[in-house]
Design an enzyme around this catalytic site. Sequence first.
Site, PDB file in Angstrom:
ATOM      1  N   ASP A 122       0.827  -1.216   0.000  1.00  0.00           N
ATOM      2  CA  ASP A 122       0.000   0.000   0.000  1.00  0.00           C
ATOM      3  C   ASP A 122       0.863   1.269   0.000  1.00  0.00           C
ATOM      4  OD1 ASP A 122      -2.338   1.411  -0.039  1.00  0.00           O
ATOM      5  OD2 ASP A 122      -2.735   1.222   2.112  1.00  0.00           O
ATOM      6  N   HIS A 131       2.559   3.145  -9.392  1.00  0.00           N
ATOM      7  CA  HIS A 131       2.265   1.709  -9.402  1.00  0.00           C
ATOM      8  C   HIS A 131       3.418   0.936 -10.055  1.00  0.00           C
ATOM      9  CE1 HIS A 131      -1.612   2.146  -7.642  1.00  0.00           C
ATOM     10  NE2 HIS A 131      -2.138   2.811  -8.660  1.00  0.00           N
ATOM     11  N   LEU A 155      10.151 -20.770  -5.143  1.00  0.00           N
ATOM     12  CA  LEU A 155       9.355 -19.681  -4.563  1.00  0.00           C
ATOM     13  C   LEU A 155       7.997 -19.649  -5.243  1.00  0.00           C
ATOM     14  CD1 LEU A 155       9.189 -17.073  -2.796  1.00  0.00           C
ATOM     15  CD2 LEU A 155      10.020 -15.825  -4.761  1.00  0.00           C
TER      16      LEU A 155
END
Length: 283
Positions: free
Chosen positions: A34, A51, A148
């Site tokens: 955030d 972003h 991962l």
Amino acid sequence: MSWVKENCLSFFQLFCIKVLKTGRIPQHLALIMDGNRRFARKVSMACKDGHSRGFDKLSEVLKWCLDLGIPEVTVYAFSIENFKRSQEEVDGLMELASDKFKRLLDEIDQINEWGVRVNVAGRLSILPIDLQALISKAMLATRQNNKLQLNIAYGYTGRDEISRAASHIIDGVKNEELTAEEIDEELISQSLDLGEPELLVRTSGEVRLSDFMLWQVDRTVLYFSNVLWPEFTIWNLLAGIIHFQRHAPPALQDKANTPAQQEFLDKYETRKWQKLEEIVACS
Ligand code: FPP
Ligand code: MG
């Protein structure tokens, strides 16, 4: 920026990681990334670029997680609520995701070398059709990787995930794959898109869950950091891990499924991959 940023840590930072690894490391890290727009405003850049800087930070964090030996990372990249943002911002985020998934497919050899398995969680059908195809290709192309697991919550909310799982279980009962007695907490957990994280980190000073992994966070250690996501550093992550080492509850043993539950879940998994193959075939 590619999906995993190489050589981003100093000798001293790598040494600190080694020290922390003598203690318990979370096996599943969830991140609410955030603060991208506040960061963009702070440095006078366009919201879209904020972003994009958020994605760059994610690629750094993934390398840190590989170094730390964290085998599963889940990120909240686009919530169903985010569709209420301006059309320009929504289009920008969809475009960013399309570019990044195209890049992932272009760099598939490198991704496979890192051993990153990409899993997108959420309601795929509400996303643009070309993005659905790219996501499906990325999931199929990385399916065999095991160093991962990167879960990207996209077109996701926790409540939507729970209601999709409920309707899927009801279908299972209607189709006589399951009896009502076989519905238990474990079956619901395993019917969700995402597993339980051991540590959840939210950046930007907000201290809410915002409909993220609501079912799964029962035993999760929560860590709220004041920094904006694009400014998140290895030191912020290590502080989160120290917080986890101080507060983590003992790990739980998985409960075994009944044969009917296992068959139902296996069928669901097979159907999921078939759907992705169909999306790719139609694209
Ligand atoms: C929250 O910051 C961030 C988002 C809604 C988008 C996060 C997306 C990325 C980091 C890119 C990920 C892309 C892929 C393909 C994985 P905010 O917009 O709520 O910022 P604010 O809180 O300052 O308003
Ligand atoms: Mg926000």
